[in-house]
Design an enzyme around this catalytic site. Structure first.
Site, mmCIF file in Angstrom:
data_model
loop_
_atom_site.group_PDB
_atom_site.id
_atom_site.type_symbol
_atom_site.label_atom_id
_atom_site.label_comp_id
_atom_site.label_asym_id
_atom_site.label_seq_id
_atom_site.Cartn_x
_atom_site.Cartn_y
_atom_site.Cartn_z
ATOM 1 N N HIS A 183 0.814 -1.210 0.000
ATOM 2 C CA HIS A 183 0.000 0.000 0.000
ATOM 3 C C HIS A 183 0.846 1.258 0.000
ATOM 4 O O HIS A 183 0.412 2.300 -0.508
ATOM 5 C CB HIS A 183 -0.943 0.009 1.208
ATOM 6 C CG HIS A 183 -2.124 -0.908 1.067
ATOM 7 N ND1 HIS A 183 -2.084 -2.229 1.422
ATOM 8 C CD2 HIS A 183 -3.375 -0.692 0.594
ATOM 9 C CE1 HIS A 183 -3.262 -2.790 1.188
ATOM 10 N NE2 HIS A 183 -4.071 -1.879 0.680
ATOM 11 N N GLY A 184 2.027 1.206 0.570
ATOM 12 C CA GLY A 184 2.869 2.394 0.593
ATOM 13 C C GLY A 184 4.154 2.124 1.355
ATOM 14 O O GLY A 184 4.154 1.410 2.359
#
Length: 452
Positions: free
Chosen positions: A291-292
């Protein structure tokens, strides 16, 4: 299909031209060539020295000794919770996982490519390319060979239009509305009272669901107009009574990919209890990193992994608790974990959680609702002046009430598509709400998951 092919060829052609224009250097076995975009100077550095060079303007050599510019590879900047890139293709993470799934199924023999299977269409199918769902090749390609592809019947068309309208309503009227409250709260974080902090926390929980599931509804509806059926990606996840069940209902295609392509190869639950717990933690740390590339996402992933380990250790004792209590504990945990997902850094997440506990019981300030259905509120005030003193509390009750009813409703949009039959009242309701959405368009708004 022709348009998709042309877009793909143009993109690949521009990428090849970009790479071809970069200088070639003879590769050194122990060093990499770094090009400073500002000065044009080049120098050789050892691979382990690269972390000191990951700043705007640097370029790195790939395996074929061609140098790609920083705007293509991206660069790191101190952004707090996540690493930003200067330029990257939309949906890069979804595209990458989808290609890995294809390679894995071809390698294991679960999917055998057939003549005429369009890999370009699979990789760049426009309803899903930026935010999913992640398409499984063994399910996607056979549909291209069915006679219904590009020839949908009336039931497919009706279900597709229904899903597109529902997804638009979720995004414009619900997700963006909750986003207004959430953004106002994060801007004035230090001024939040406890009730306001919980409105921000719950608001983001609902915003993220309506934003992402709304996109998936639109994607499923568009695909149905082509005669294709996409896999279900959301199955009312906030009805879950455990974190394990939550991940069987939330972002189902990502969970399936991680289970089959990471959890099972790691050994799954076949190599003892401790190894099983470690595998669960690894899977959710990878999910967070996907996701990041920031500490907040890793903390979020670790929290979900630890929660599943705790549920396994607790075992049947937890299952004997009343359903309402199990649901409440799960929903509370998911809300708290989403704070780290949204926060710019861990300090901000802890501050918001702290305000939710120690912020006092003052009613939320008026600025928290600034911009929330502003035009609609003004119109109602003109027609019903007595509405003015109650405008803030009514907006909160109606928005959050509608949001909670929608996420807890027994049948969601995708399940209703399975046996959808258009009726007069459905058509009238969708028409009114969709027109409201169109009239609410005031600028550019993006889907949250297109950033991942």
């Amino acid at each position: 299909i022709y348009v998709l092919r042309q877009l793909g060829r143009n993109f690949i052609g521009q990428l090849e031209e970009l790479i071809a224009q970069t200088p070639l250097e003879r590769r050194d076995a122990s060093r990499l060539l770094v090009l400073d975009k500002e000065t044009g100077a080049t120098r050789h550095m050892h691979f382990f020295d690269l972390p000191t060079l990951l700043r705007p303007g640097d370029c790195l050599v790939l395996n074929d000794s061609r140098v790609l510019p920083a705007r293509l590879l991206g660069h790191r900047e101190p952004t707090g919770g996540a690493v930003e890139v200067g330029w990257a293709p939309l949906g890069l993470s979804f595209f990458t996982f989808q290609q890995l799934w294809l390679l894995k199924e071809v390698y294991t023999g679960e999917y055998v490519p057939a003549p005429g299977d369009s890999l370009l269409l699979y990789g760049l199918f426009f309803p899903t390319v930026t935010s999913g769902p992640i398409l499984r090749p063994g399910i996607f390609f056979p549909q291209l060979r069915e006679k219904g592809f590009l020839h949908p019947d009336w039931s497919d068309a009706a279900a597709g239009i229904y899903a597109i309208c529902c997804g638009t309503i979720k995004k414009v009227l619900l997700a963006d509305a909750f986003g207004t409250v959430v953004n106002n709260g994060w801007v004035h974080l230090e001024e939040l009272s406890a009730p306001a902090a919980w409105l921000v926390i719950l608001g983001y929980t609902l915003q993220l669901y309506f934003d992402f599931s709304g996109y998936c509804d639109i994607a499923a509806g568009v695909a149905r107009l082509f005669g294709l059926r996409l896999p279900m990606n959301f199955d009312s996840p906030y009805r879950s009574a455990s974190v394990t069940e939550f991940w069987k209902r939330w972002h189902i295609t990502l969970t399936t990919f991680l289970r089959e392509c990471l959890y099972f190869p790691l050994g799954g639950s076949r190599r003892g209890t401790i190894r099983t717990y470690c595998n669960i933690l690894i899977v959710f740390l990878v999910s967070g990193f996907w996701h990041g590339a920031g500490w907040t996402f890793l903390v979020w992933g670790a929290l979900h992994g630890l929660a599943q380990v705790v549920e396994r250790v607790w075992g049947r004792g937890r299952d004997r608790l009343p359903f309402v209590l199990r649901w409440g504990l799960t929903f509370l945990f998911v809300n708290i974990a989403w704070v780290f997902f949204r926060a710019p850094d861990c300090a901000g997440a802890l501050e918001l959680l702290g305000r939710a506990v120690t912020g006092g019981f003052a009613k939320p300030a008026a600025w928290l609702l600034e911009g929330l259905f502003a035009e609609e509120t003004s119109a109602v005030q003109m027609l019903i002046p007595a509405f003015t003193p109650w405008k803030n509390i009514l907006r909160v009750v109606l928005l959050y009430g509608a949001g909670m009813v929608a996420v807890l409703w027994p049948r969601n949009t995708i399940r209703r598509m399975e046996d959808f039959r258009p009726t007069l009242w459905r058509g009238a309701a969708l028409t009114v709400l969709t027109l409201w959405c169109v009239l609410s368009f005031t600028g550019v708004t993006t889907f949250i998951y297109s950033n991942f």
